[in-house]
Design a protein around this motif. Sequence first.
Motif, PDB file in Angstrom:
ATOM      1  N   TYR A 189      -1.163   1.205   0.379  1.00 35.29           N
ATOM      2  CA  TYR A 189       0.038   0.395   0.512  1.00 35.29           C
ATOM      3  C   TYR A 189       0.287   0.138   1.988  1.00 35.29           C
ATOM      4  N   ARG A 190       0.964  -0.967   2.279  1.00 33.66           N
ATOM      5  CA  ARG A 190       1.338  -1.264   3.661  1.00 33.66           C
ATOM      6  C   ARG A 190       2.839  -1.504   3.728  1.00 33.66           C
ATOM      7  N   SER A 201       2.822  -4.776   0.962  1.00 35.31           N
ATOM      8  CA  SER A 201       1.623  -5.180   0.253  1.00 35.31           C
ATOM      9  C   SER A 201       0.996  -3.999  -0.467  1.00 35.31           C
ATOM     10  N   CYS A 203      -2.797  -2.754  -1.795  1.00 35.21           N
ATOM     11  CA  CYS A 203      -4.221  -2.997  -1.535  1.00 35.21           C
ATOM     12  C   CYS A 203      -5.030  -2.648  -2.789  1.00 35.21           C
ATOM     13  N   ASP A 221      -5.264  -8.093  -1.375  1.00 32.06           N
ATOM     14  CA  ASP A 221      -3.930  -7.547  -1.160  1.00 32.06           C
ATOM     15  C   ASP A 221      -2.893  -8.400  -1.873  1.00 32.06           C
ATOM     16  N   CYS A 223       0.815  -9.363  -1.679  1.00 30.83           N
ATOM     17  CA  CYS A 223       1.778  -9.337  -0.583  1.00 30.83           C
ATOM     18  C   CYS A 223       3.110  -9.962  -1.000  1.00 30.83           C
ATOM     19  N   ARG A 234      -8.474  -9.306   1.853  1.00 30.91           N
ATOM     20  CA  ARG A 234      -8.118  -8.243   2.784  1.00 30.91           C
ATOM     21  C   ARG A 234      -8.250  -8.687   4.239  1.00 30.91           C
ATOM     22  N   SER A 238      -5.455  -8.751   7.310  1.00 34.41           N
ATOM     23  CA  SER A 238      -5.716  -8.009   8.543  1.00 34.41           C
ATOM     24  C   SER A 238      -5.528  -8.894   9.761  1.00 34.41           C
ATOM     25  N   ALA A 241      -1.811  -9.455  10.267  1.00 30.45           N
ATOM     26  CA  ALA A 241      -1.153  -8.270  10.827  1.00 30.45           C
ATOM     27  C   ALA A 241      -1.480  -8.124  12.305  1.00 30.45           C
TER      28      ALA A 241
END
Length: 251
Positions: A189-190, A201, A203, A221, A223, A234, A238, A241
């Motif tokens: 998880y993010r 998000s 994953c 992901d 989101c 993914r 990235s 981010a």
Amino acid sequence: MGSNALPPEPGTREHTLDELRRRMAAVPGRGASVAGHMPREQPFRRDLLPVPPPLAALLPDGGLPKGAVVAYSGAHSLLTGLLAAVTANGGHAAVVGLPRLGLLAAAEMGAELSRLAVIPDPGSDPAEVAAVLLDGLDLVVLGLDGFAVPPARCRVLAARARNRGTTLVVAGGEWADPTLRLDSRVTGYRGLGPGRGRLRSVCLDVRVSAKAGQSRHGHMDLCAKAGRTEWLPRETLSRTAEGTALREAVS
């Protein structure tokens, strides 16, 4: 049935199946209103069902073949994404025997709920309920709750799905000789802080196995953004981010 035959008693299995058949007869023809709901990411094909874009990159033909049987295992998130992709593009779908599958999550992914039938408790024979639904829908998701369908019955239902051009996704049980196998699992998880913060998000790792050819494996992901839920590869997340972190560092 003769003219003097009594209708099935309410609450019986026969009454449930008769009611399903009546509703199926009222479903508009497939593809009748697809033209106004084309996804930007994926063109519509008559022989394929649309799927979330990151999954399309893993599938041999870029979508789920119509009339195929797909054995599914893992997180419900991807199942919800399949339902959202089909109904958002004008298709009709049903969920049988999966009472915990979230309609709110489907709506946030863009699902058109008026095109989605939900039968949370199909009784002792969910496969028979799914067989009725194969007659008029584009996608049927069947939860087996650990049940193993006998191979002979798998062949009968697979032939019915193929003849009707309906994709059948079976989850949470055993199915002999499916066209495809989809396996997904949550890997992280993010956006969660220590005791506070928001989940931004989820994953997923996804593996696609076909009867012929090598398995394909990918990362994607799910989101959350402004009340909507998007599917991203993914690497896309990235890069996003990293760009956000850079802007924050120089501001």
